[in-house]
Design an enzyme around this catalytic site. Structure first.
Site, PDB file in Angstrom:
ATOM      1  N   GLU A   1       0.809  -1.209   0.000  1.00 28.94           N
ATOM      2  CA  GLU A   1       0.000   0.000   0.000  1.00 28.94           C
ATOM      3  C   GLU A   1       0.850   1.272   0.000  1.00 28.94           C
ATOM      4  O   GLU A   1       1.960   1.306   0.532  1.00 28.94           O
ATOM      5  CB  GLU A   1      -0.936  -0.008   1.210  1.00 28.94           C
ATOM      6  CG  GLU A   1      -1.962  -1.112   1.071  1.00 28.94           C
ATOM      7  CD  GLU A   1      -2.958  -1.174   2.211  1.00 28.94           C
ATOM      8  OE1 GLU A   1      -4.101  -1.555   1.958  1.00 28.94           O
ATOM      9  OE2 GLU A   1      -2.599  -0.840   3.342  1.00 28.94           O
TER      10      GLU A   1
ATOM     11  N   CYS B   1       3.465   8.367   1.418  1.00 24.98           N
ATOM     12  CA  CYS B   1       4.012   7.360   2.326  1.00 24.98           C
ATOM     13  C   CYS B   1       4.153   6.062   1.537  1.00 24.98           C
ATOM     14  O   CYS B   1       3.152   5.524   1.057  1.00 24.98           O
ATOM     15  CB  CYS B   1       3.033   7.208   3.501  1.00 24.98           C
ATOM     16  SG  CYS B   1       3.512   5.934   4.665  1.00 24.98           S
TER      17      CYS B   1
ATOM     18  N   CYS C   1       7.032  -7.594   6.795  1.00 21.18           N
ATOM     19  CA  CYS C   1       8.187  -7.098   7.546  1.00 21.18           C
ATOM     20  C   CYS C   1       8.653  -8.182   8.506  1.00 21.18           C
ATOM     21  O   CYS C   1       7.839  -8.864   9.122  1.00 21.18           O
ATOM     22  CB  CYS C   1       7.809  -5.843   8.330  1.00 21.18           C
ATOM     23  SG  CYS C   1       9.207  -5.098   9.199  1.00 21.18           S
TER      24      CYS C   1
ATOM     25  N   CYS D   1       6.880  -6.073  15.007  1.00 21.80           N
ATOM     26  CA  CYS D   1       6.451  -5.296  16.171  1.00 21.80           C
ATOM     27  C   CYS D   1       4.984  -5.637  16.467  1.00 21.80           C
ATOM     28  O   CYS D   1       4.170  -5.668  15.548  1.00 21.80           O
ATOM     29  CB  CYS D   1       6.582  -3.801  15.897  1.00 21.80           C
ATOM     30  SG  CYS D   1       8.234  -3.323  15.372  1.00 21.80           S
TER      31      CYS D   1
ATOM     32  N   CYS E   1       1.907  -3.481  15.083  1.00 24.19           N
ATOM     33  CA  CYS E   1       1.905  -3.097  13.666  1.00 24.19           C
ATOM     34  C   CYS E   1       1.264  -4.202  12.825  1.00 24.19           C
ATOM     35  O   CYS E   1       1.679  -5.358  12.910  1.00 24.19           O
ATOM     36  CB  CYS E   1       3.341  -2.855  13.213  1.00 24.19           C
ATOM     37  SG  CYS E   1       3.501  -2.589  11.441  1.00 24.19           S
TER      38      CYS E   1
ATOM     39  N   CYS F   1      -1.316   5.187   9.934  1.00 22.68           N
ATOM     40  CA  CYS F   1      -0.082   4.485  10.286  1.00 22.68           C
ATOM     41  C   CYS F   1      -0.368   3.112  10.854  1.00 22.68           C
ATOM     42  O   CYS F   1      -1.192   2.974  11.758  1.00 22.68           O
ATOM     43  CB  CYS F   1       0.623   5.213  11.418  1.00 22.68           C
ATOM     44  SG  CYS F   1       1.638   6.505  10.896  1.00 22.68           S
TER      45      CYS F   1
HETATM   46  N1  SAH Z   1       9.651  -0.170   9.608  1.00 23.24           N
HETATM   47  C1  SAH Z   1       9.833   1.212   9.739  1.00 23.24           C
HETATM   48  C2  SAH Z   1       8.952   2.026   8.824  1.00 23.24           C
HETATM   49  C3  SAH Z   1       7.546   1.565   8.649  1.00 23.24           C
HETATM   50  S1  SAH Z   1       6.532   1.698  10.078  1.00 23.24           S
HETATM   51  C4  SAH Z   1       9.657   1.655  11.197  1.00 23.24           C
HETATM   52  O1  SAH Z   1       9.208   0.850  11.999  1.00 23.24           O
HETATM   53  O2  SAH Z   1      10.009   2.780  11.500  1.00 23.24           O
HETATM   54  C5  SAH Z   1       6.270   3.455  10.143  1.00 23.24           C
HETATM   55  C6  SAH Z   1       5.761   3.974  11.469  1.00 23.24           C
HETATM   56  O3  SAH Z   1       4.437   3.523  11.721  1.00 23.24           O
HETATM   57  C7  SAH Z   1       6.606   3.506  12.629  1.00 23.24           C
HETATM   58  O4  SAH Z   1       6.963   4.539  13.486  1.00 23.24           O
HETATM   59  C8  SAH Z   1       5.681   2.552  13.290  1.00 23.24           C
HETATM   60  O5  SAH Z   1       6.004   2.415  14.614  1.00 23.24           O
HETATM   61  C9  SAH Z   1       4.328   3.170  13.071  1.00 23.24           C
HETATM   62  N2  SAH Z   1       3.237   2.228  13.323  1.00 23.24           N
HETATM   63  C10 SAH Z   1       3.227   0.909  13.107  1.00 23.24           C
HETATM   64  N3  SAH Z   1       2.056   0.365  13.496  1.00 23.24           N
HETATM   65  C11 SAH Z   1       1.318   1.384  13.971  1.00 23.24           C
HETATM   66  C12 SAH Z   1      -0.006   1.454  14.505  1.00 23.24           C
HETATM   67  N4  SAH Z   1      -0.784   0.383  14.612  1.00 23.24           N
HETATM   68  N5  SAH Z   1      -0.459   2.668  14.900  1.00 23.24           N
HETATM   69  C13 SAH Z   1       0.309   3.775  14.762  1.00 23.24           C
HETATM   70  N6  SAH Z   1       1.558   3.755  14.258  1.00 23.24           N
HETATM   71  C14 SAH Z   1       2.059   2.571  13.860  1.00 23.24           C
HETATM   72 FE1  SF4 Z   2       8.149  -3.584  10.584  1.00 24.84          FE
HETATM   73 FE2  SF4 Z   2       5.862  -2.511  11.380  1.00 24.84          FE
HETATM   74 FE3  SF4 Z   2       7.873  -2.771  13.111  1.00 24.84          FE
HETATM   75 FE4  SF4 Z   2       8.033  -0.950  11.118  1.00 24.84          FE
HETATM   76  S1  SF4 Z   2       6.576  -0.952  12.819  1.00 24.84           S
HETATM   77  S2  SF4 Z   2       9.611  -2.423  11.797  1.00 24.84           S
HETATM   78  S3  SF4 Z   2       6.910  -2.064   9.495  1.00 24.84           S
HETATM   79  S4  SF4 Z   2       6.771  -4.451  12.103  1.00 24.84           S
END
Ligand code: SAH
Ligand code: SF4
Length: 382
Positions: free
Chosen positions: A95, A108, A115, A119, A122, A351
Site C-alpha cells: 500500500e 508514504c 516485515c 512489532c 503493527c 499508520c
Molecule cells: N519499519 C519502519 C517504517 C515503517 S513503520 C519503522 O518501523 O520505523 C512506520 C511507522 O508507523 C513507525 O513509526 C511505526 O512504529 C508506526 N506504526 C506501526 N504500526 C502502527 C499502529 N498500529 N499505529 C500507529 N503507528 C504505527
Molecule cells: Fe516492521 Fe511494522 Fe515494526 Fe516498522 S513498525 S519495523 S513495518 S513491524
C-alpha cells in the site's frame, strides 16, 4: 544483454541509466533526457519521447520498458487522503498513501511486502514477511501517484474543506516494511527521489523511518543522507525488546550512538523519534521522564503517534488526555514534541493499518506466540 529480458527503466538510477545508454553509444545527456521523460513527465511509451533520436528509441523499444506497479484498488478518504493497493504478484499486495496538507503533499511508501521485525502493534509486522521490493517497485509507487495526482487536478477534499496540496513535496518511507533491511533497493529509490533529473526532491523532504538497523544507518549516512526518523517507542531496553524486537540485536545505546553519527552528515540537524502511544504500556509520566534522559543524548524531535488499533493486536490507544500529559512532560523538560494527526482512518490508511495482503512465507505469526501481545499489556498493568 539478453533480448528476451526486458529492463524496467523505472528501477535504474542515474549511473545505471548512463551505463545502459552508453552501451548503445549514447552520451550521458541521453540518459538525463530519458530520465526526465520517465520520472518527471510520467511517460511510459518510448515512441512518445519525441526529442529522443530514432535509433535510441528503437534500442529502448527492443530492450526496455517502463512498467509501473499494477493497481488493485484505490480509495479516497473524506479528508482527501488517497490510498493505492498495488498487486505485487504471487498473492502479495502493498500500500501507498498520499496525505495532502495545506503546505505540503506527503507520499508514504512501502519498502517490503510484509516485515521481519514483527512489532506487536503493527499490522504489517503481524502479517509476517514475504519479500523485498525492487527499486522499480519502490519508485514505481511515487511514479504512479505522481501521474494519478496530475491526471486528477480536481481531487480536492470531499468534505468541502480548503483545497490541499495536490503534488508530492515530501516522501516518507513509513509504509509497509523496514527500509533499512532492504538496503540496496531502497538506496536506488532514494537516489532517484533526490536526483534533479528524476524527482528532484530535497533531501530534507525525504524521510527514511527505521526501527533501528544500526549498521545500515551508518551506511545510509555515507551513501545518501536523507532525513531520518527512528521508531523509538520505549524509553528502556526491557520494554523496547518487546515492542521493537530488533532492539535485542541493536539495543538503545548502540542506536543512540548511530543517531549521533548520522547527525554529522544529515540534511536536518535533528533525528525524529517516533513514539507510539499505547495505553498502559509506554505512556506513563515516569516513562516520559525516562525518555527525557535518553533524548538528552541526541538532538531530536518527538513525534507521538496515537496507536491505530487493528483487531488482532490486543492493544489500545492511549486516551487523548494521557497523550497530552505525556507530551507536556516532555515539553516541560525542553523537548520539541508534535502529536501526529491521524489521517485517512475511514479508508484504513492510517499508520500501521497498511495491511495489503501478504502471504507469510516466514511464518512469523506462527513463530511469535499471540500471547506475546497480551503479555505486554498485562505486565505493564501489574
Ligand atoms: N519499519 C519502519 C517504517 C515503517 S513503520 C519503522 O518501523 O520505523 C512506520 C511507522 O508507523 C513507525 O513509526 C511505526 O512504529 C508506526 N506504526 C506501526 N504500526 C502502527 C499502529 N498500529 N499505529 C500507529 N503507528 C504505527
Ligand atoms: Fe516492521 Fe511494522 Fe515494526 Fe516498522 S513498525 S519495523 S513495518 S513491524
Amino acid at each position: 544483454m539478453p533480448a528476451t529480458e526486458s529492463i524496467n527503466v523505472l528501477g535504474l538510477e542515474s549511473e545505471a541509466l548512463t551505463r545502459l545508454v552508453s552501451q548503445w553509444g549514447g552520451k550521458p545527456f541521453r540518459a538525463r533526457q530519458l530520465s526526465r521523460w520517465v520520472h518527471q513527465r510520467g511517460v511510459d511509451r518510448f515512441d512518445q519521447m519525441t526529442d529522443l533520436a530514432k535509433d535510441f528509441r528503437s534500442n529502448l523499444d527492443a530492450h526496455c520498458e517502463v512498467r509501473g506497479p499494477q493497481v488493485n484498488l484505490e480509495k479516497r478518504s473524506t479528508d482527501g487522503t488517497r490510498k493505492w493497493l498495488f498487486d505485487m504478484g504471487q498473492g502479495n499486495a502493498i500500500e501507498t498513501v498520499f496525505i495532502p496538507e495545506d503546505d505540503r503533499g506527503t507520499l508514504c511508501i512501502s519498502s517490503q511486502a510484509g516485515c521481519t521485525v514483527a512489532c506487536p502493534f503493527c499490522s504489517t509486522g503481524y502479517q509476517g514477511f514475504s519479500r523485498n521490493l525492487s527499486t522499480a517497485e519502490i519508485i514505481g509507487q511515487l511514479w504512479h501517484a505522481n501521474r494519478a495526482l496530475r491526471d486528477d487536478p480536481a481531487a480536492a477534499r470531499l468534505d468541502g474543506g480548503p483545497a490541499p496540496a495536490r503534488t508530492i513535496s515530501n516522501v516518507v518511507m513509513m509504509g509497509m516494511g523496514e527500509p533499512l533491511l532492504n538496503y540496496d533497493q531502497v538506496l536506488g529509490a532514494l537516489r532517484l527521489m533526490v536526483d534533479d533529473n528524476a524527482y528532484g526532491l530535497s533531501r530534507r523532504r525525504v524521510t527514511v523511518s527505521t526501527s533501528g538497523v544500526v549498521p545500515m544507518i551508518d551506511r545510509l549516512a555515507g551513501d545518501c543522507p536523507v532525513a531520518l526518523a527512528v521508531s523509538l517507542h520505549a524509553p528502556n531496553d526491557a520494554l523496547r525488546d518487546r515492542l521493537v524486537p530488533l532492539n535485542r540485536k541493536y539495543p538503545l545505546d548502540e542506536l543512540l550512538d548511530a543517531c549521533n553519527r548520522y547527525l554529522e552528515v544529515a540534511p536536518r540537524d535533528f533525528i525524529t523519534f517516533e513514539y507510539i502511544m499505547l495505553d498502559g504500556v509506554n505512556d506513563s509520566v515516569e516513562q516520559a521522564d525516562e525518555l527525557v534522559q535518553i533524548a538528552r543524548r541526541v538532538r531530536c524531535k518527538f513525534n507521538l503517534i496515537p496507536f491505530n488499533p487493528f483487531p488482532q493486536s490486543g492493544l489500545k490507544r492511549s486516551p487523548a488526555s494521557r497523550i497530552r500529559l505525556f507530551a507536556q512532560r516532555l515539553m516541560d523538560a525542553g523537548q520539541i514534541v508534535t502529536v501526529r494527526k491521524t489521517r485517512g482512518e475511514d479508508i484504513d490508511a492510517a499508520c500501521g493499518q497498511l495491511a495489503g495482503e501478504v502471504k507469510d512465507r516466514t511464518r512469523i505469526n506462527e513463530r511469535l506466540p499471540d500471547r506475546a501481545r497480551i503479555v505486554i499489556r498485562r505486565k505493564e498493568r501489574e
